[in-house]
Design an enzyme around this catalytic site. Structure first.
Site, PDB file in Angstrom:
ATOM      1  N   CYS A   1     -20.736  14.576  10.084  1.00  0.00           N
ATOM      2  CA  CYS A   1     -21.515  13.864  11.037  1.00  0.00           C
ATOM      3  C   CYS A   1     -20.919  12.548  11.358  1.00  0.00           C
ATOM      4  O   CYS A   1     -21.224  12.194  10.184  1.00  0.00           O
ATOM      5  CB  CYS A   1     -22.958  14.302  10.939  1.00  0.00           C
ATOM      6  SG  CYS A   1     -23.878  13.297  12.428  1.00  0.00           S
ATOM      7  N   THR A   2     -20.622  12.029  12.430  1.00  0.00           N
ATOM      8  CA  THR A   2     -20.204  10.486  12.136  1.00  0.00           C
ATOM      9  C   THR A   2     -21.231   9.496  11.671  1.00  0.00           C
ATOM     10  O   THR A   2     -21.025   8.371  11.528  1.00  0.00           O
ATOM     11  CB  THR A   2     -19.430  10.264  13.440  1.00  0.00           C
ATOM     12  OG1 THR A   2     -20.441  10.327  14.671  1.00  0.00           O
ATOM     13  CG2 THR A   2     -18.244  10.840  13.681  1.00  0.00           C
ATOM     14  N   HIS A   3     -22.538   9.952  11.956  1.00  0.00           N
ATOM     15  CA  HIS A   3     -23.540   8.932  11.505  1.00  0.00           C
ATOM     16  C   HIS A   3     -23.559   8.972  10.161  1.00  0.00           C
ATOM     17  O   HIS A   3     -23.865   7.877   9.567  1.00  0.00           O
ATOM     18  CB  HIS A   3     -25.161   9.634  11.980  1.00  0.00           C
ATOM     19  CG  HIS A   3     -25.519   9.348  13.700  1.00  0.00           C
ATOM     20  ND1 HIS A   3     -24.679  10.090  14.272  1.00  0.00           N
ATOM     21  CD2 HIS A   3     -26.182   8.539  14.080  1.00  0.00           C
ATOM     22  CE1 HIS A   3     -25.347   9.780  15.689  1.00  0.00           C
ATOM     23  NE2 HIS A   3     -26.159   9.087  15.428  1.00  0.00           N
TER      24      HIS A   3
ATOM     25  N   CYS B   1     -17.425  12.158  17.424  1.00  0.00           N
ATOM     26  CA  CYS B   1     -18.569  12.998  17.040  1.00  0.00           C
ATOM     27  C   CYS B   1     -18.239  14.451  16.547  1.00  0.00           C
ATOM     28  O   CYS B   1     -17.516  15.069  17.549  1.00  0.00           O
ATOM     29  CB  CYS B   1     -19.493  13.078  18.551  1.00  0.00           C
ATOM     30  SG  CYS B   1     -20.797  14.251  18.410  1.00  0.00           S
ATOM     31  N   ASN B   2     -18.476  14.936  15.634  1.00  0.00           N
ATOM     32  CA  ASN B   2     -18.084  16.271  14.896  1.00  0.00           C
ATOM     33  C   ASN B   2     -18.715  17.189  15.815  1.00  0.00           C
ATOM     34  O   ASN B   2     -18.079  18.359  16.127  1.00  0.00           O
ATOM     35  CB  ASN B   2     -18.428  16.434  13.611  1.00  0.00           C
ATOM     36  CG  ASN B   2     -17.837  15.536  12.606  1.00  0.00           C
ATOM     37  OD1 ASN B   2     -16.822  16.109  11.962  1.00  0.00           O
ATOM     38  ND2 ASN B   2     -18.046  14.383  12.265  1.00  0.00           N
TER      39      ASN B   2
ATOM     40  N   GLU C   1     -29.938   6.191  12.726  1.00  0.00           N
ATOM     41  CA  GLU C   1     -30.345   5.555  13.949  1.00  0.00           C
ATOM     42  C   GLU C   1     -31.454   4.614  13.629  1.00  0.00           C
ATOM     43  O   GLU C   1     -31.203   3.385  14.393  1.00  0.00           O
ATOM     44  CB  GLU C   1     -30.804   6.550  15.226  1.00  0.00           C
ATOM     45  CG  GLU C   1     -29.807   7.650  15.726  1.00  0.00           C
ATOM     46  CD  GLU C   1     -28.825   6.622  16.829  1.00  0.00           C
ATOM     47  OE1 GLU C   1     -29.125   5.905  17.417  1.00  0.00           O
ATOM     48  OE2 GLU C   1     -27.724   7.401  16.924  1.00  0.00           O
TER      49      GLU C   1
ATOM     50  N   TYR D   1     -27.333  15.320  19.818  1.00  0.00           N
ATOM     51  CA  TYR D   1     -26.550  16.891  20.219  1.00  0.00           C
ATOM     52  C   TYR D   1     -26.708  17.995  19.076  1.00  0.00           C
ATOM     53  O   TYR D   1     -26.630  18.976  19.644  1.00  0.00           O
ATOM     54  CB  TYR D   1     -25.070  16.351  20.243  1.00  0.00           C
ATOM     55  CG  TYR D   1     -24.404  15.581  21.298  1.00  0.00           C
ATOM     56  CD1 TYR D   1     -25.342  15.248  22.474  1.00  0.00           C
ATOM     57  CD2 TYR D   1     -23.304  15.251  21.500  1.00  0.00           C
ATOM     58  CE1 TYR D   1     -24.822  14.593  23.666  1.00  0.00           C
ATOM     59  CE2 TYR D   1     -22.854  14.630  22.597  1.00  0.00           C
ATOM     60  CZ  TYR D   1     -23.592  14.366  23.395  1.00  0.00           C
ATOM     61  OH  TYR D   1     -23.227  13.652  24.752  1.00  0.00           O
TER      62      TYR D   1
ATOM     63  N   ASP E   1     -19.697   8.964  21.437  1.00  0.00           N
ATOM     64  CA  ASP E   1     -20.623   9.935  20.360  1.00  0.00           C
ATOM     65  C   ASP E   1     -22.089   9.780  21.143  1.00  0.00           C
ATOM     66  O   ASP E   1     -22.303   9.228  22.270  1.00  0.00           O
ATOM     67  CB  ASP E   1     -21.005   8.895  19.218  1.00  0.00           C
ATOM     68  CG  ASP E   1     -21.858   9.735  18.020  1.00  0.00           C
ATOM     69  OD1 ASP E   1     -21.446  11.103  18.142  1.00  0.00           O
ATOM     70  OD2 ASP E   1     -22.682   9.013  17.385  1.00  0.00           O
ATOM     71  N   SER E   2     -22.910  10.844  20.580  1.00  0.00           N
ATOM     72  CA  SER E   2     -24.296  10.786  21.277  1.00  0.00           C
ATOM     73  C   SER E   2     -24.971   9.585  20.820  1.00  0.00           C
ATOM     74  O   SER E   2     -26.047   9.287  21.576  1.00  0.00           O
ATOM     75  CB  SER E   2     -24.966  11.903  20.559  1.00  0.00           C
ATOM     76  OG  SER E   2     -25.046  11.717  19.081  1.00  0.00           O
TER      77      SER E   2
HETATM   78  N1  DGL Z   1     -22.712  11.810  15.489  1.00  0.00           N
HETATM   79  C1  DGL Z   1     -22.757  13.232  15.803  1.00  0.00           C
HETATM   80  C2  DGL Z   1     -21.770  14.028  15.119  1.00  0.00           C
HETATM   81  O1  DGL Z   1     -20.943  13.687  14.580  1.00  0.00           O
HETATM   82  C3  DGL Z   1     -24.054  14.044  16.303  1.00  0.00           C
HETATM   83  C4  DGL Z   1     -25.368  13.588  15.970  1.00  0.00           C
HETATM   84  C5  DGL Z   1     -26.359  14.039  16.874  1.00  0.00           C
HETATM   85  O2  DGL Z   1     -26.369  13.630  18.003  1.00  0.00           O
HETATM   86  O3  DGL Z   1     -27.135  15.114  16.520  1.00  0.00           O
HETATM   87  O4  DGL Z   1     -22.006  15.223  14.834  1.00  0.00           O
END
Ligand code: DGL
Length: 270
Positions: A194-196, A80-81, A158, A48, A16-17
């Protein structure tokens, strides 16, 4: 000829990012406790979601290539999506191991929605992807599919994992981005694309002005990894996980307790 079985200590690589992929790692560890893990965060490229398609498409396959060379994983999971909806095909073409992507859970949301209005909460880059148009057309043709990108919520997650205090205005603001659109008053499902975001699902639920159902792909991805692994043995005993960052900065140290909760005890730079 069939591929040789992986070495028992060959890890599963999660990418992931930032910390978002922990929401995918969590269910995978619960299903496969003996799975050796390398968790890679592209901290030098984070975030990302505000980058262009060209930047992501150039960066992600090259980075995955380096990680696979270094750690020889049995399976790579793009947790990461944003990276998956833009670069999954490129990564698959570049690697000779199975690659699992993470894409918005629009299908289960459309299957369960009673009101036929579903929301997709992701990054700006994800919500504008043709990949998402296709998922909406294939699975939610009779639904209104609202979309909203929130870089603020990514940064917030984060910060929360570094132990910073909660601020209900941020999750509330992200949800308002969906609820305030035409049809938003009828939305019953929110796809956490978004996985976050599943990492603060409780905070999102608490900030919602009325009950909403939140969905994401973590459990399905865990089952997919188990299926791809098949009968290949895991090592004896629960191995220590490794977190790899493309840039080590003071923030990484602050993440140590959160990484520890996911079994990631070794931290190093790529
Ligand atoms: N966790 C990431 C996703 O699922 C991206 C978050 C990011 O870096 O903007 O999209």
């Amino acid at each position: 000829m069939a591929d040789p079985a992986p070495a028992p200590d060959a890890p599963v690589l999660f990418f992931d990012s930032g910390v978002g992929g922990l929401s995918i790692l969590g269910p995978a560890r619960a299903l496969m406790p003996a799975m050796p893990v390398v968790y890679a965060a592209d901290s030098a490229g984070f975030p990302y979601g505000t980058k262009s398609e060209a930047e992501i498409a150039a960066r992600v396959p090259a980075l995955l290539g380096r990680l696979v060379e270094r750690y020889r994983p049995r399976i790579a999971v793009i947790a990461c999506n944003t990276a998956s909806t833009i670069a999954l095909a490129h990564v698959r073409a570049a690697l000779d191991i199975p690659v699992v992507g993470t894409v918005p859970a629009i299908k289960p949301a459309a299957l369960s929605s009673k009101t036929r209005v579903i929301g997709v909460l992701g990054t700006d880059a994800t919500v504008r992807q043709p990949y998402v148009d296709r998922l909406a057309a294939e699975h939610g043709a009779d639904c209104i599919v609202l979309r909203h990108g929130s870089a603020a919520l990514v940064a917030y997650v984060e910060a929360r994992l570094r132990g910073e205090p909660a601020d209900p205005a941020i999750p509330a603001g992200a949800l308002a981005g969906l609820l305030d659109q035409p049809g938003g008053e009828r939305m019953d499902m929110v796809v956490l694309a978004c996985t976050h975001f599943p990492l603060v699902e409780d905070e999102l639920a608490a900030a919602a002005p009325r009950p909403l159902t939140f969905l994401h792909g973590g459990a399905g991805i865990a089952r997919r990894i188990a299926w791809l692994n098949g009968d290949a043995p895991w090592p004896e005993g629960a191995p220590e996980g490794r977190a790899v960052f493309t840039r080590i900065d003071p923030w990484v140290e602050a993440l140590r307790p959160a990484l520890d909760r996911f079994g990631l005890r070794q931290i190093n730079a790529l």
